[in-house]
Design an enzyme around this catalytic site. Sequence first.
Site, PDB file in Angstrom:
ATOM      1  CG  PHE A 258      -2.187  -0.869   0.930  1.00  0.00           C
ATOM      2  CD1 PHE A 258      -3.363  -0.368   0.399  1.00  0.00           C
ATOM      3  CD2 PHE A 258      -2.118  -2.225   1.193  1.00  0.00           C
ATOM      4  CE1 PHE A 258      -4.453  -1.190   0.152  1.00  0.00           C
ATOM      5  CE2 PHE A 258      -3.197  -3.057   0.949  1.00  0.00           C
ATOM      6  CZ  PHE A 258      -4.360  -2.532   0.428  1.00  0.00           C
ATOM      7  CG  LEU A 259       4.218   2.287   1.761  1.00  0.00           C
ATOM      8  CD1 LEU A 259       5.607   2.155   2.367  1.00  0.00           C
ATOM      9  CD2 LEU A 259       3.574   3.605   2.202  1.00  0.00           C
ATOM     10  CB  CYS A 269     -14.780  -0.404   0.215  1.00  0.00           C
ATOM     11  SG  CYS A 269     -15.825  -1.820  -0.189  1.00  0.00           S
ATOM     12  CE  LYS A 332      -8.943  -4.252  -6.591  1.00  0.00           C
ATOM     13  NZ  LYS A 332      -8.905  -4.994  -5.303  1.00  0.00           N
TER      14      LYS A 332
END
Length: 446
Positions: A258-259, A269, A332
Amino acid sequence: MPLAISVIGLGPLGAVHAACMADLGHTVVAIDTSMPERADELAAGRTPFYEPGLDDLLAKVLPTGRLTFGTDYAAAADADVHFICVGTPQRKGEYAADLTFVDATVEGLARVLERPALVVGKSTVPVGTAARIALRLKEIAPAGEAVHLVWNPEFLREGFAVQDTVAPDRIVYGVQGQGAGADTARLDEVYATPLATGIPRLVMDYATAELVKAAANSFLATKISFINAMSEVCEAAGADVIALADAIGIDDRIGRKFLRAGIGFGGGCLPKDIRAFMARAGELGAEPALSFLKEVDSINQRRRARMVDLAREECDGSFVGKRVAVLGAAFKPFSDDIRDSPALHIAEAIRRLGATVTVTDPKALPNARKAFPDLDYAEDIEEACREADVVLHLTGWPEYRDFDAAALAKVVRNPVLIDGFNNLDVARWRDAGWTFRALGRPVLDT
């Protein structure tokens, strides 16, 4: 021991949960009272949205007879366990969650519960909702005190929902009241197969279980926005955010996941969940505790604007008369979900500034066409990029990462690529003659 289960709500959560429960050996009736056409489609083995693996799973379980579909709560009356899997969208014009579907499900389901039953909430709800629902079930269900509630939050990733249902990284139960032990044991029967593999099972009170989902999503959103804030600093300093993320991600207290700097998060969400969390904190008198999430949200939105600015720079300061190709419409990869899609919001912003914008995506074009009819669309990459002045990579599909950069250079007007997902091979695109730009990275040209 196989159980009789009902699943209420046939969106991405409910449809996947129903099919997976049937695959685990339970007898499942899946119900949707607000969108009956979904029940019909799924009963025929057709999925109304794209979720990898779900088509194959339906083809496997439907012939067994363990999975059936309906449009009336009465079909759920004889089930032992009832899963609430309906949506909780953001209220129009507010940050708070809209619990209309949850409340309607509770009211409709409760009235057919004439014998002891376990109701299991999976929908993402503000803290305090479960306690209220538990009381309401006992008030209106004919079985009264014999109807119990467990809160069992979902942690599904779109594109991996089947995997995350049958092999999650943890299973959380929120239980309360005198029957908590029996309720836990009954839900253990539902999840016996995954639990047997050693998946952690955590039991806690209602409020903590509700907060697990809100806190997890808020942390992930914060981590994404943190690296995107660093991306802004890198752009100002002439540094490289990818190298920066690699360096800090080695620290096991931080981690590399998640970086990935880019255009930020979207979907149904994270954006609405962090806003609902902020709204609920305000209602509880704890607004200052989550004030940082306002900046998380703001950073996320700024990255979309920055992508528009970069594209405009590559179009000599104006989009008028320019052609812009957008690779990606889904929020995504491995999904056809366009809810709060950064890619489509960027595409629409550029169109409004005067460009002709053509979007392509492997799965999301039908949904995109309905929501953004003024954009142009193409079925394949080369068609979308023909005579383009700039190409924007905005959804991280493998098809885009692996595409022949040299071949694509022959169809565009100007070989300029802006990577909004930061997962393309820079050297390969540069070697093919492209000027390569990305959020948080120095200008890389030939």
